[in-house]
Design a protein around this motif. Sequence first.
Motif, PDB file in Angstrom:
ATOM      1  N   SER A 154      -7.374 -25.240  13.492  1.00 51.39           N
ATOM      2  CA  SER A 154      -6.896 -26.106  14.458  1.00 51.39           C
ATOM      3  C   SER A 154      -5.918 -25.601  15.466  1.00 51.39           C
ATOM      4  O   SER A 154      -5.774 -26.150  16.379  1.00 51.39           O
ATOM      5  N   ASP A 155      -5.065 -24.630  14.778  1.00 43.88           N
ATOM      6  CA  ASP A 155      -3.800 -24.297  15.659  1.00 43.88           C
ATOM      7  C   ASP A 155      -4.115 -22.884  15.857  1.00 43.88           C
ATOM      8  O   ASP A 155      -4.193 -22.246  14.913  1.00 43.88           O
ATOM      9  N   PRO A 156      -4.443 -22.394  17.083  1.00 40.73           N
ATOM     10  CA  PRO A 156      -4.766 -20.833  17.486  1.00 40.73           C
ATOM     11  C   PRO A 156      -3.604 -19.920  16.996  1.00 40.73           C
ATOM     12  O   PRO A 156      -3.821 -18.923  16.329  1.00 40.73           O
ATOM     13  N   ALA A 157      -2.410 -20.370  17.203  1.00 44.38           N
ATOM     14  CA  ALA A 157      -1.123 -19.354  16.954  1.00 44.38           C
ATOM     15  C   ALA A 157      -1.031 -19.310  15.449  1.00 44.38           C
ATOM     16  O   ALA A 157      -0.945 -18.026  14.727  1.00 44.38           O
ATOM     17  N   ARG A 158      -1.456 -20.291  14.647  1.00 48.95           N
ATOM     18  CA  ARG A 158      -1.214 -20.331  13.028  1.00 48.95           C
ATOM     19  C   ARG A 158      -2.471 -19.620  12.656  1.00 48.95           C
ATOM     20  O   ARG A 158      -2.513 -18.964  11.374  1.00 48.95           O
ATOM     21  N   SER A 159      -3.714 -19.832  13.077  1.00 51.29           N
ATOM     22  CA  SER A 159      -4.845 -19.040  12.876  1.00 51.29           C
ATOM     23  C   SER A 159      -4.575 -17.479  12.881  1.00 51.29           C
ATOM     24  O   SER A 159      -5.215 -16.694  11.978  1.00 51.29           O
ATOM     25  N   ARG A 160      -4.090 -16.993  14.154  1.00 52.11           N
ATOM     26  CA  ARG A 160      -3.784 -15.514  14.533  1.00 52.11           C
ATOM     27  C   ARG A 160      -2.942 -14.929  13.385  1.00 52.11           C
ATOM     28  O   ARG A 160      -3.246 -13.977  12.745  1.00 52.11           O
ATOM     29  N   GLU A 161      -1.666 -15.824  13.038  1.00 55.70           N
ATOM     30  CA  GLU A 161      -0.889 -15.233  12.260  1.00 55.70           C
ATOM     31  C   GLU A 161      -1.309 -15.097  10.917  1.00 55.70           C
ATOM     32  O   GLU A 161      -1.217 -14.067  10.064  1.00 55.70           O
ATOM     33  N   ALA A 162      -2.022 -16.284  10.253  1.00 53.94           N
ATOM     34  CA  ALA A 162      -2.622 -16.224   8.869  1.00 53.94           C
ATOM     35  C   ALA A 162      -3.599 -15.068   9.064  1.00 53.94           C
ATOM     36  O   ALA A 162      -3.817 -14.506   8.043  1.00 53.94           O
ATOM     37  N   PHE A 163      -4.616 -14.741  10.002  1.00 53.51           N
ATOM     38  CA  PHE A 163      -5.585 -13.853   9.849  1.00 53.51           C
ATOM     39  C   PHE A 163      -5.074 -12.569   9.590  1.00 53.51           C
ATOM     40  O   PHE A 163      -5.246 -11.632   9.053  1.00 53.51           O
ATOM     41  N   SER A 164      -3.898 -12.385  10.641  1.00 55.85           N
ATOM     42  CA  SER A 164      -3.164 -10.940  10.684  1.00 55.85           C
ATOM     43  C   SER A 164      -2.468 -10.680   9.226  1.00 55.85           C
ATOM     44  O   SER A 164      -2.469  -9.633   8.636  1.00 55.85           O
ATOM     45  N   GLU A 165      -1.882 -11.756   8.820  1.00 53.68           N
ATOM     46  CA  GLU A 165      -1.266 -11.539   7.162  1.00 53.68           C
ATOM     47  C   GLU A 165      -2.201 -11.227   6.286  1.00 53.68           C
ATOM     48  O   GLU A 165      -1.955 -10.352   5.458  1.00 53.68           O
ATOM     49  N   ARG A 166      -3.457 -11.847   6.227  1.00 49.17           N
ATOM     50  CA  ARG A 166      -4.437 -11.644   5.097  1.00 49.17           C
ATOM     51  C   ARG A 166      -5.118 -10.231   5.458  1.00 49.17           C
ATOM     52  O   ARG A 166      -5.108  -9.542   4.369  1.00 49.17           O
ATOM     53  N   PHE A 167      -5.217  -9.997   6.867  1.00 49.63           N
ATOM     54  CA  PHE A 167      -5.735  -8.429   7.001  1.00 49.63           C
ATOM     55  C   PHE A 167      -4.857  -7.474   6.636  1.00 49.63           C
ATOM     56  O   PHE A 167      -5.287  -6.537   5.967  1.00 49.63           O
ATOM     57  N   GLY A 168      -3.448  -7.731   7.020  1.00 53.21           N
ATOM     58  CA  GLY A 168      -2.453  -6.839   6.545  1.00 53.21           C
ATOM     59  C   GLY A 168      -2.415  -6.666   5.031  1.00 53.21           C
ATOM     60  O   GLY A 168      -2.347  -5.610   4.488  1.00 53.21           O
ATOM     61  N   ALA A 169      -2.499  -7.892   4.158  1.00 49.52           N
ATOM     62  CA  ALA A 169      -2.447  -7.868   3.007  1.00 49.52           C
ATOM     63  C   ALA A 169      -3.617  -7.015   2.271  1.00 49.52           C
ATOM     64  O   ALA A 169      -3.392  -6.290   1.177  1.00 49.52           O
ATOM     65  N   PHE A 170      -4.673  -7.283   2.844  1.00 51.34           N
ATOM     66  CA  PHE A 170      -5.732  -6.275   2.324  1.00 51.34           C
ATOM     67  C   PHE A 170      -5.811  -4.973   2.589  1.00 51.34           C
ATOM     68  O   PHE A 170      -6.006  -4.239   1.569  1.00 51.34           O
ATOM     69  N   LEU A 171      -5.200  -4.491   3.549  1.00 46.80           N
ATOM     70  CA  LEU A 171      -5.009  -2.921   3.902  1.00 46.80           C
ATOM     71  C   LEU A 171      -3.773  -2.704   2.853  1.00 46.80           C
ATOM     72  O   LEU A 171      -4.122  -1.548   2.291  1.00 46.80           O
ATOM     73  N   SER A 172      -2.953  -3.417   2.729  1.00 46.09           N
ATOM     74  CA  SER A 172      -1.811  -3.064   1.639  1.00 46.09           C
ATOM     75  C   SER A 172      -2.268  -2.861   0.293  1.00 46.09           C
ATOM     76  O   SER A 172      -2.226  -1.832  -0.515  1.00 46.09           O
ATOM     77  N   ASP A 173      -3.215  -3.759   0.229  1.00 44.45           N
ATOM     78  CA  ASP A 173      -3.944  -3.543  -1.443  1.00 44.45           C
ATOM     79  C   ASP A 173      -4.945  -2.561  -1.382  1.00 44.45           C
ATOM     80  O   ASP A 173      -4.949  -1.617  -2.505  1.00 44.45           O
ATOM     81  N   LEU A 174      -5.651  -2.348  -0.363  1.00 43.70           N
ATOM     82  CA  LEU A 174      -6.437  -0.700  -0.383  1.00 43.70           C
ATOM     83  C   LEU A 174      -5.383   0.315  -0.327  1.00 43.70           C
ATOM     84  O   LEU A 174      -5.593   1.421  -1.322  1.00 43.70           O
ATOM     85  N   GLU A 175      -4.618   0.512   0.183  1.00 43.68           N
ATOM     86  CA  GLU A 175      -3.687   1.475   0.042  1.00 43.68           C
ATOM     87  C   GLU A 175      -2.999   1.664  -1.101  1.00 43.68           C
ATOM     88  O   GLU A 175      -2.721   2.660  -1.643  1.00 43.68           O
ATOM     89  N   ALA A 176      -2.548   0.480  -1.952  1.00 42.31           N
ATOM     90  CA  ALA A 176      -1.962   0.578  -3.176  1.00 42.31           C
ATOM     91  C   ALA A 176      -3.022   1.002  -4.272  1.00 42.31           C
ATOM     92  O   ALA A 176      -2.789   1.870  -5.193  1.00 42.31           O
ATOM     93  N   ALA A 177      -4.409   0.824  -3.952  1.00 45.67           N
ATOM     94  CA  ALA A 177      -5.520   1.377  -4.699  1.00 45.67           C
ATOM     95  C   ALA A 177      -5.727   2.855  -4.457  1.00 45.67           C
ATOM     96  O   ALA A 177      -6.830   3.282  -4.890  1.00 45.67           O
ATOM     97  N   GLY A 178      -5.100   3.303  -3.256  1.00 48.04           N
ATOM     98  CA  GLY A 178      -5.511   5.075  -2.971  1.00 48.04           C
ATOM     99  C   GLY A 178      -6.304   4.933  -2.154  1.00 48.04           C
ATOM    100  O   GLY A 178      -7.031   6.196  -1.873  1.00 48.04           O
ATOM    101  N   VAL A 179      -6.747   3.968  -1.207  1.00 49.28           N
ATOM    102  CA  VAL A 179      -7.624   4.196  -0.034  1.00 49.28           C
ATOM    103  C   VAL A 179      -7.002   4.289   1.130  1.00 49.28           C
ATOM    104  O   VAL A 179      -6.247   3.552   1.466  1.00 49.28           O
ATOM    105  N   ALA A 180      -7.624   5.147   1.883  1.00 50.34           N
ATOM    106  CA  ALA A 180      -7.132   5.399   3.461  1.00 50.34           C
ATOM    107  C   ALA A 180      -7.299   4.234   4.171  1.00 50.34           C
ATOM    108  O   ALA A 180      -8.310   3.753   4.043  1.00 50.34           O
ATOM    109  N   THR A 181      -6.252   3.749   5.125  1.00 48.03           N
ATOM    110  CA  THR A 181      -6.447   2.605   5.883  1.00 48.03           C
ATOM    111  C   THR A 181      -6.528   3.151   7.277  1.00 48.03           C
ATOM    112  O   THR A 181      -6.143   2.261   8.522  1.00 48.03           O
ATOM    113  N   ASP A 182      -6.370   4.397   7.482  1.00 51.07           N
ATOM    114  CA  ASP A 182      -6.173   4.944   9.027  1.00 51.07           C
ATOM    115  C   ASP A 182      -7.099   4.543   9.828  1.00 51.07           C
ATOM    116  O   ASP A 182      -7.065   4.717  11.346  1.00 51.07           O
ATOM    117  N   GLN A 183      -8.118   3.991   9.430  1.00 50.11           N
ATOM    118  CA  GLN A 183      -9.516   3.461  10.352  1.00 50.11           C
ATOM    119  C   GLN A 183      -9.738   2.130  10.710  1.00 50.11           C
ATOM    120  O   GLN A 183     -10.712   1.754  10.842  1.00 50.11           O
TER     121      GLN A 183
END
Length: 183
Positions: A81-110
């Motif tokens: 219900s809070d757009p700013a909080r939604s953007r921040e949380a979504f960005s954090e989760r997506f960033g953490a997902f990409l970090s976990d991919l990189e940690a597993a040796g998967v490229a995230t350049d795309q």
Amino acid sequence: MLTLSRPWSTVLAWSLVVLPVVLVGVFVWTSLHQAIAGWSRSEALQADVGQLTESLAEADAVHVRWMQARQLTAETLVELSDPARSREAFSERFGAFLSDLEAAGVATDQASGVGESVVTERVGELHAVWAGVAPVEVVLSILEDPRFRPLRVAEMSLVATGVPGDAEIILEFRQPYLIGAPE
């Protein structure tokens, strides 16, 4: 003084005695009839209240199960219900997902950045895309992490690469949020 002949005086006397008795009888009968009808309605309303209470409890239980099935908590609803909080949380989760991919040796350049679009005047949507070649088990195990449950996969595309276990994967994530209170 007014005098009436014999038959009229008798009729007048009987009407003065009988008419009030008849009126009292009609009043008593009407009152009893209304009391019985009111009691019947009261019983019917009590039965309806019981049925509605039961239906409300059942609907509440269904609502709780629906919320649990979609991992919606009070905190998640506040976030949506809070757009700013939604953007921040979504960005954090997506960033953490990409970090976990990189940690597993998967490229995230795309990977795309987090985008945003308006769906209706009250609902917006955040979206992000990752594409890459990776072992399917690795990507799915990362997505199964409870940290990424709120990160909803809207679309997944898998294309075999010829290497056993690897696939060209395209994941699209989407999350709705409320734009603001109605005017």
